[in-house]
Scaffold this active site. Sequence first.
Site, short mmCIF file in Angstrom:
data_model
loop_
_atom_site.label_atom_id
_atom_site.label_comp_id
_atom_site.label_asym_id
_atom_site.label_seq_id
_atom_site.Cartn_x
_atom_site.Cartn_y
_atom_site.Cartn_z
CD GLU A 38 -2.58 1.43 2.22
OE1 GLU A 38 -2.57 0.56 3.54
OE2 GLU A 38 -3.70 2.29 2.36
NE ARG A 264 3.55 -8.12 9.92
CZ ARG A 264 3.39 -6.95 9.18
NH1 ARG A 264 4.23 -5.93 9.56
NH2 ARG A 264 2.45 -6.85 8.32
CE LYS A 274 3.18 0.36 4.69
NZ LYS A 274 2.56 -0.02 3.32
P1 ATP Z 1 3.04 -1.86 7.67
O1 ATP Z 1 2.54 -2.64 9.13
O2 ATP Z 1 4.58 -1.53 7.87
O3 ATP Z 1 2.19 -0.83 7.32
P2 ATP Z 1 1.72 -3.66 5.58
O4 ATP Z 1 1.51 -5.11 5.99
O5 ATP Z 1 0.62 -2.84 6.22
O6 ATP Z 1 3.20 -3.28 6.74
P3 ATP Z 1 1.66 -3.39 3.03
O7 ATP Z 1 2.22 -2.23 2.11
O8 ATP Z 1 0.26 -3.80 2.94
O9 ATP Z 1 2.31 -2.98 4.46
O10 ATP Z 1 2.63 -4.63 2.68
C1 ATP Z 1 2.88 -4.89 1.49
C2 ATP Z 1 3.57 -6.57 1.65
O11 ATP Z 1 4.53 -6.65 2.38
C3 ATP Z 1 2.35 -7.33 2.03
O12 ATP Z 1 1.99 -8.48 1.48
C4 ATP Z 1 3.00 -7.60 3.37
O13 ATP Z 1 2.38 -9.00 4.00
C5 ATP Z 1 4.38 -7.40 3.29
N1 ATP Z 1 4.99 -7.06 4.44
C6 ATP Z 1 4.88 -6.05 5.20
N2 ATP Z 1 5.65 -5.88 6.35
C7 ATP Z 1 6.19 -6.84 6.24
C8 ATP Z 1 7.13 -7.57 7.15
N3 ATP Z 1 7.64 -7.00 8.47
N4 ATP Z 1 7.98 -8.82 6.89
C9 ATP Z 1 7.36 -9.44 5.78
N5 ATP Z 1 6.67 -8.79 4.82
C10 ATP Z 1 6.06 -7.93 5.17
MG MG Z 2 -1.25 -2.27 5.37
#
Ligand code: ATP
Ligand code: MG
Length: 564
Positions: A38, A264, A274
Amino acid sequence: MSQNDPSSQPSDFIREIIDEHIRSNRFGGRVATRFPPEPNGYPHIGHAKSVCLNFGIAAQYGGTCNLRMDDTDPSGETLEYVESIIDNVKWLGFDWGDRLYYASDYYDQLYEFALELIRRGKAYVCDLNADRIREYRGTLTEPGRESPYRDRSIEENLDLFRRMRTGEFADGTRVLRAKIDMASPNITLRDPVMYRIKKAFHYRTGDRWCIYPMYDFAHCLSDSLENITHSICTLEFENNRPLYDWFLDTLELESHPRQIEFARLNLSYTVLSKRRLIELVEGHYVRGWDDPRMPTLAGLRRRGYTPEAIRNFCERIGVAKNDSLIDITLLEHCVREDLNDRAPRVLAVLQPLRVVIVNYPEDLVEEFDCPYHPQRPEMGSRKVPFSRVLYIERDDFLENPPKKFFRLAPGREVRLRYGYFLKCLDVIKDPETAEVVEVHCSYDPETRSGFAPDGRKVDATIHWVSAEHALHAEVRLYDRLFQVANPLEGKADFIEHLNPKSLEILKSCRVEASLATAAPGSWFQFERMGYFCVDKDSSPGNPVFNRTATLRDSWAKIAEKGKK
Ligand code: ATP
Ligand code: MG
């Protein structure tokens, strides 16, 4: 390099599932993955894990991996973030060809899917507000209650939903919900919200929409529209899988990806979310998204981390089903390992102490030919000037040395890197502060080779630069961003755990003249001091360096102990 050869990839539970699908011909032997960030923040090292996994699997199985901006929430999504994702995934070394997609491009199709679910009697417009919906949802131990709007006719639902779209109703007054099962033990299946009214400007679709699809609805359908076979996501979506499947089954879509969840990445001494990273940037606790202390890819890159080091790290941590906290020293180890191999060695003095070689001719300048890498002659060498006045590291001299200090001290002899033996004769002090400001030494002209013809030995070799020839430089030393391994543990706000000493700026460093032309982003090993990279704040003749890593490898030590 082995990490780039997909056949060398060790297996894991995800690859085992894919192998099984290939054996059973579940997707006609096809493997299509995607990385779906995102664009509401810069990508971080956790995203790198997902990038390496999705692109790595596609490469290994001869499949494809799409890059998809999962941009279905107008708040917080920006073009700057989109660009940061594109830029950093590319930098990591991955290529999506022409398959860059945006979930926001699917808004029309998603809307059609929603209408179709209404027509099938599987979705309804609900007038409960957010609080009431929560109340009706029930808990883990109690079933939910059905909304009083659940039995609206298909016609009424179609009409209301269309009017939601045209902007007739205020934010939060109505939602579209899936009609599943308010008594389901899985709370995600208790008539989840599919669409909400949000009169907000979207960075791509502008004001065209005032209803926006929820993640659970948009995500699985986006995967299906792109013919993804394996929809890899993190563990927190495990409970959402039945819902993901419900949407695809209810709409009877041919393309039905299999969702697979993995743990994760959590990394010690930092935060990977983020929302929290935005807090650090907006609160000015760091100097921006690409601050070299940040766990963002932009930060790591500016710090001097290489894509190879990060990919190697992601390969080593592997993928698993249980959450764990990875030791940041492993990441540091990976960058050292890579830079040890490729960084040219140069001489730099971070905290200079002036040395005058009293018996060295006033106007003589010698040039030493110094190889850039001890094991890699193909990297060549450069000429380093040597003259009567040098700078050495302040820490390499002590007026009253304790027993185990072997470097320069009054009456003591050391070797200068690439050159002569140097003996300390005298110290000059600031009359007011008594601080040593200069050291007077003699050199032995017979020791140019680094060895004494009479066979006498020295206990230390120290680095130096010629005062007249060296370049002034700024060097930024970084330490862990947080003082505790897990800043999110406990009651305190994570901000309270920030390490106040995470940045130290040294402004009067001296580096060898050959670095005048070093390009931003290039790496060096400052001999005895660590790995450094040229920062983008450099200007011609005024280099600025970031310390990427020290030479001390605590991961190697931990690994060594483990073997014993
Ligand atoms: P955040 O909590 O940092 O906002 P998010 O999962 O909401 O992370 P996204 O932009 O939705 O962030 O993530 C894009 C992809 O990256 C998703 O498939 C998510 O599963 C993966 N991802 C995000 N953070 C991690 C992490 N710490 N380890 C592994 N994969 C991750
Ligand atoms: Mg997200």
